[in-house]
Design a protein around this motif. Structure first.
Motif, PDB file in Angstrom:
ATOM      1  N   GLU A  93       0.869  -1.173   0.000  1.00 50.94           N
ATOM      2  CA  GLU A  93       0.000   0.000   0.000  1.00 50.94           C
ATOM      3  C   GLU A  93       0.903   1.219   0.000  1.00 50.94           C
ATOM      4  OE1 GLU A  93      -3.719   1.804  -0.117  1.00 50.94           O
ATOM      5  OE2 GLU A  93      -3.405  -0.359   0.105  1.00 50.94           O
ATOM      6  N   VAL A  94       0.888   1.979  -1.106  1.00 52.20           N
ATOM      7  CA  VAL A  94       1.762   3.139  -1.234  1.00 52.20           C
ATOM      8  C   VAL A  94       1.087   4.345  -0.602  1.00 52.20           C
ATOM      9  CG1 VAL A  94       2.906   4.689  -2.848  1.00 52.20           C
ATOM     10  CG2 VAL A  94       2.845   2.233  -3.319  1.00 52.20           C
ATOM     11  N   GLY A 141     -11.170   2.384   7.932  1.00 50.07           N
ATOM     12  CA  GLY A 141     -11.425   1.019   7.479  1.00 50.07           C
ATOM     13  C   GLY A 141     -10.245   0.443   6.717  1.00 50.07           C
ATOM     14  N   GLU A 142      -9.634   1.254   5.844  1.00 50.08           N
ATOM     15  CA  GLU A 142      -8.478   0.789   5.070  1.00 50.08           C
ATOM     16  C   GLU A 142      -7.277   0.530   5.970  1.00 50.08           C
ATOM     17  OE1 GLU A 142      -8.298   4.101   2.470  1.00 50.08           O
ATOM     18  OE2 GLU A 142      -9.527   3.190   0.895  1.00 50.08           O
ATOM     19  N   LEU A 143      -7.051   1.422   6.924  1.00 44.78           N
ATOM     20  CA  LEU A 143      -5.914   1.237   7.821  1.00 44.78           C
ATOM     21  C   LEU A 143      -6.127   0.045   8.744  1.00 44.78           C
ATOM     22  CD1 LEU A 143      -5.128   4.942   8.773  1.00 44.78           C
ATOM     23  CD2 LEU A 143      -4.156   3.559   6.943  1.00 44.78           C
ATOM     24  N   ALA A 144      -7.362  -0.161   9.202  1.00 43.16           N
ATOM     25  CA  ALA A 144      -7.651  -1.326  10.038  1.00 43.16           C
ATOM     26  C   ALA A 144      -7.390  -2.610   9.271  1.00 43.16           C
ATOM     27  CB  ALA A 144      -9.107  -1.274  10.523  1.00 43.16           C
ATOM     28  N   ALA A 145      -7.739  -2.620   7.975  1.00 42.51           N
ATOM     29  CA  ALA A 145      -7.489  -3.811   7.160  1.00 42.51           C
ATOM     30  C   ALA A 145      -5.999  -4.091   7.044  1.00 42.51           C
ATOM     31  CB  ALA A 145      -8.102  -3.623   5.769  1.00 42.51           C
ATOM     32  N   ASP A 183      -5.192  -5.953  10.007  1.00 42.92           N
ATOM     33  CA  ASP A 183      -6.022  -7.146  10.195  1.00 42.92           C
ATOM     34  C   ASP A 183      -6.814  -7.069  11.495  1.00 42.92           C
ATOM     35  OD1 ASP A 183      -5.603 -10.742  10.440  1.00 42.92           O
ATOM     36  OD2 ASP A 183      -7.105  -9.566   9.369  1.00 42.92           O
ATOM     37  N   ILE A 184      -7.348  -5.879  11.794  1.00 47.35           N
ATOM     38  CA  ILE A 184      -8.211  -5.707  12.953  1.00 47.35           C
ATOM     39  C   ILE A 184      -9.477  -5.004  12.479  1.00 47.35           C
ATOM     40  CG2 ILE A 184      -6.310  -5.601  14.614  1.00 47.35           C
ATOM     41  CD1 ILE A 184      -6.513  -2.581  14.630  1.00 47.35           C
ATOM     42  N   SER A 185     -10.499  -4.970  13.345  1.00 47.95           N
ATOM     43  CA  SER A 185     -11.745  -4.326  12.958  1.00 47.95           C
ATOM     44  C   SER A 185     -11.581  -2.804  12.966  1.00 47.95           C
ATOM     45  CB  SER A 185     -12.869  -4.724  13.924  1.00 47.95           C
ATOM     46  OG  SER A 185     -12.673  -4.129  15.186  1.00 47.95           O
ATOM     47  N   ARG A 186     -12.451  -2.142  12.238  1.00 47.13           N
ATOM     48  CA  ARG A 186     -12.429  -0.682  12.192  1.00 47.13           C
ATOM     49  C   ARG A 186     -12.678  -0.093  13.577  1.00 47.13           C
ATOM     50  NH1 ARG A 186     -17.051   2.060   8.793  1.00 47.13           N
ATOM     51  NH2 ARG A 186     -18.200   1.186  10.553  1.00 47.13           N
ATOM     52  N   ALA A 187     -13.617  -0.724  14.333  1.00 49.61           N
ATOM     53  CA  ALA A 187     -13.911  -0.218  15.674  1.00 49.61           C
ATOM     54  C   ALA A 187     -12.687  -0.307  16.576  1.00 49.61           C
ATOM     55  CB  ALA A 187     -15.075  -1.006  16.287  1.00 49.61           C
ATOM     56  N   THR A 188     -11.958  -1.406  16.488  1.00 44.33           N
ATOM     57  CA  THR A 188     -10.758  -1.562  17.304  1.00 44.33           C
ATOM     58  C   THR A 188      -9.719  -0.519  16.923  1.00 44.33           C
ATOM     59  OG1 THR A 188     -11.162  -3.930  17.512  1.00 44.33           O
ATOM     60  CG2 THR A 188      -8.931  -3.166  17.971  1.00 44.33           C
TER      61      THR A 188
END
Length: 565
Positions: free
Chosen positions: A419-420, A534-538, A541-546
Motif C-alpha cells: 500500500e503506497v 477502514g483501510e488502515l484497520a485492514a 487485520d483488525i476491525s475498524r472499531a478496534t
C-alpha cells in the motif's frame, strides 16, 4: 423495556409462548376452516394456514417454514401417508399429526412405520374440541426442545474445536465472536478487555461493528454510561436488555442485589438526571444501528476477570438457553485466557545493542531488495504483527518509483501486498509480508527492534537486549530461522529513558503506538485524507472499531502530554 433475568422462575415463566405456525391439510374446506378456528381459539400462540390438496401442501411446505403439519388421511389427489413420506425425506423430525377416520387403525399403524409424530381420530375431536390443539402444542414443544438440545450440543462441540484449534487469545476471541454471528445469527458480537489505564477496549469483534464505534468512547471505564457490556464489567454480572426502546430504565443485571442498586441510581434519583440522559443516548444509538436486544456476560475464571463477552440482535430476544449458552462460552473463554499467555507486545528497556546482518533470500525484504535497483534502500522503523502469519512493515524506499516497487512486489511471493502512502522520493509504503521475519524472531526471544535497513540484497537490523547474556539466544534463534544470519556488532548502551524520542509518552500502549504510527505514515491526518480508518484497520487485520478506539486513545494521550508540557 423488559429486563431479562436468568434466575430460574422469574422472567421466563411469564414470557408469552413462542408463536407456532401450523399447516392444516384437508380436502374438506369446511372442516379445515372449522378446525382452524378451533385451534386458534384454544391455542393463543398458534397461526394456522390451510391447504386442500397434496400438491398444495407440498408447495406450502417448500415455500414456508411451518412448525407443525396437521393432515387428514384422505386428500383429493393423494393421501396423508403420501404427504408424510414426502415430508420425511427432507424433514425427518418435523412434527406431523395425522387425522384419521373411524376404523382406520391400519392406516395409523402404517403412519407409525413412516415415523408419524402423532395421530388423532376425527370422531374424537367432536367430543374434545381442544384435543387437536393440545396434541399440537405437545409435539411442537418436544420438537423445539430436541432442536434446542441439538443446537447446544453443536455449540459445545464448536466451542471445544475453537479452544483446541486457537493458538492465541486473539484467535480464540475472534473465533468465538464469529461463531455467535455465523451460527447463532447475532448481528454483532464482541469481546471487551481493559487496557492498562482501566478503559474498556475492543479485543475481538464480528458482525457490524459500527454500533460499537458509535457507543464506546475512548477512555470509557466500567461504570461509565449504560452500554450493557460496560455495565456487565462494572457489576461482574450478566446484563440483558430486550427490547431496546427509546425510553425506559438502564439495563438491569440478572442479580437481585444488582437490580436493587440499579434502582437506587435510576432516572428518578439525583444521579439519574445525567444517568437518564446517557440511557436515552445509548438506546437511541442502538436503535439507529438496528440493535433490538443485547446480552453481556463477564469473562471470568478462578475469580479473575478478563473482560466481557457481548452479543446483539436486530430483534427481541428472551431465550433463557441463549443466555445460558453465552455464560458457558464466557466461562470457557476465561479458562482459555488464563491457560494461555499473551503474545509479547511490549519491548523491554535494554542496555546491550546489536547490529544483525541477514542476507537469506527467504527473508521477504531481502528478496524484495534484490528485485529493486541496486541503489534502492529500504528503511523500516515500525514492524506490526497483523496475525500469526503476517506482519506489516512501515517502510521508506529511496531511489525507486511506486511502479517499480509494485512490479518488484509482484515478483516476490512472500510479500503479499503493498500500500503506497507517498510517491515522492523516498516512496512511503506499507508492506504486508509472510512470517517468519527476523524482527519478530528477535522479539520472541526478548529482544527489542529499533530499525532495519536493506540495501543491495542485505538486511541490517539494529536491535537491543536486556543484557549481554541475552545475545546468545538471539543468535541461536536467528540462525535457526535464517541460514545466513549473524550478529556483527555488540556494544553496551547507557540506560536511557524508554522511548525518549516520543517526548516521554510512556502511557501509549504498543498497539496504540502502532496505530498512531500507521495513521501518520499513511497520511490519515493529511488533507485530503489519503486513507480512511477502514483501510488502515485492514492493513493491521483488525476491525475498524478496534482501530478507531486505539487511535482516539492515542490522540487523547498525546494531546494531554502536549497540554501538560
Amino acid at each position: 423495556m423488559t429486563a431479562l433475568n436468568t434466575d430460574a422462575g422469574l422472567d421466563d415463566q411469564h414470557a408469552p409462548p413462542p408463536t407456532v405456525d401450523a399447516l392444516l391439510v384437508d380436502d374438506d374446506e369446511t372442516w379445515a376452516r372449522t378446525q382452524r378456528r378451533v385451534l386458534e381459539r384454544h391455542y393463543d400462540a398458534i397461526s394456522v394456514s390451510t391447504a386442500h390438496t397434496l400438491q398444495d401442501a407440498l408447495y406450502a411446505l417448500e415455500t414456508g417454514s411451518p412448525d407443525c403439519l396437521i393432515c387428514d388421511y384422505q386428500l383429493g389427489d393423494g393421501t396423508g401417508l403420501e404427504f408424510l413420506e414426502a415430508v420425511r425425506r427432507d424433514h425427518p423430525k418435523l412434527p406431523f399429526v395425522l387425522v384419521t377416520g373411524q376404523g382406520d387403525e391400519s392406516v395409523a399403524s402404517e403412519a407409525i412405520r413412516e415415523r408419524v409424530t402423532d395421530y388423532v381420530r376425527k370422531d374424537d375431536l367432536a367430543g374434545q374440541p381442544d384435543l387437536l390443539a393440545t396434541r399440537v402444542a405437545s409435539v411442537v414443544e418436544a420438537y423445539r426442545t430436541e432442536r434446542a438440545l441439538e443446537r447446544e450440543r453443536r455449540s459445545k462441540e464448536a466451542l471445544r474445536r475453537l479452544v483446541t484449534a486457537s493458538t492465541t487469545r486473539q484467535d480464540l476471541g475472534r473465533g468465538v465472536c464469529q461463531h455467535f454471528v455465523d451460527e447463532h445469527r447475532y448481528a454483532f458480537a464482541w469481546i471487551g478487555v481493559l487496557d492498562r489505564n482501566g478503559a474498556v477496549v475492543p479485543f475481538a469483534t464480528a458482525g457490524d461493528d459500527s454500533y460499537l464505534e458509535a457507543v464506546l468512547e475512548p477512555g470509557t471505564k466500567p461504570g461509565d454510561g449504560t452500554e450493557p457490556a460496560v455495565t456487565a464489567l462494572a457489576r461482574g454480572d450478566t446484563v440483558a436488555v430486550s427490547p431496546i426502546d427509546s425510553v425506559g430504565e438502564p439495563p438491569e443485571s440478572v442479580n437481585a442485589e444488582s437490580r436493587a442498586e440499579n434502582a437506587e441510581c435510576g432516572p428518578d434519583s439525583g444521579e439519574g438526571i445525567d444517568g437518564a440522559r446517557s440511557v436515552a443516548e445509548w438506546r437511541q444509538a442502538a436503535l439507529e444501528h438496528g440493535i433490538g436486544s443485547a446480552m453481556a456476560v463477564p469473562i471470568e475464571h478462578d475469580d479473575v476477570q478478563f473482560g466481557v463477552l457481548a452479543v446483539y440482535n436486530d430483534g427481541v430476544s428472551s431465550d433463557r438457553q441463549a443466555r445460558e449458552l453465552l455464560s458457558e462460552y464466557a466461562e470457557t473463554v476465561g479458562y482459555a485466557f488464563q491457560a494461555t499467555e499473551w503474545r509479547r507486545a511490549l519491548f523491554s528497556s535494554t542496555a546491550t545493542s546489536l547490529e544483525i546482518t541477514v542476507a537469506d533470500e527467504f527473508s521477504p525484504l531481502v528478496a524484495l531488495s534484490r528485485e529493486l535497483a541496486r541503489t534502492a534502500t529500504i528503511e523500516v522503523g515500525t514492524v506490526i504483527p497483523r496475525n500469526d502469519d503476517e506482519v506489516l512493515y512501515l517502510a521508506s524506499i529511496s531511489d525507486t518509483s511506486a511502479t517499480s516497487l509494485e512490479d518488484a512486489v509482484e515478483a516476490v511471493a512472500s510479500v503479499r501486498s503493498v500500500e503506497v502512502y507517498g510517491t515522492d522520493d523516498p516512496v512511503r509504503c506499507g508492506l504486508v509480508v509472510e512470517t517468519p521475519v527476523p524482527e519478530t524472531v528477535l522479539v520472541e526471544v526478548g529482544g527489542r527492534f529499533r530499525r532495519t535497513v536493506v540495501a543491495d540484497g542485505q538486511m541490517r537490523i539494529s536491535a537491543s537486549v536486556r543484557a549481554t547474556e541475552a545475545v546468545r539466544p538471539v543468535i541461536d534463534h536467528l540462525e535457526d530461522a535464517f541460514a545466513d544470519a549473524s550478529v556483527t556488532t555488540v556494544w553496551s548502551d547507557h540506560p536511557q529513558p524508554e522511548d525518549a524520542g516520543w517526548g516521554g509518552l510512556e502511557r501509549l500502549t504498543d498497539r496504540q503506538r502502532q496505530v498512531l504510527e500507521l495513521a501518520l505514515d499513511a497520511g490519515y491526518f493529511e488533507r485530503p485524507r489519503r486513507h480512511n480508518t477502514g483501510e488502515l484497520a485492514a492493513m493491521l487485520d483488525i476491525s475498524r472499531a478496534t482501530f478507531t478506539q486505539h487511535l482516539r486513545a492515542a490522540q487523547s494521550k498525546v494531546f494531554e502530554e502536549l497540554v501538560s508540557e
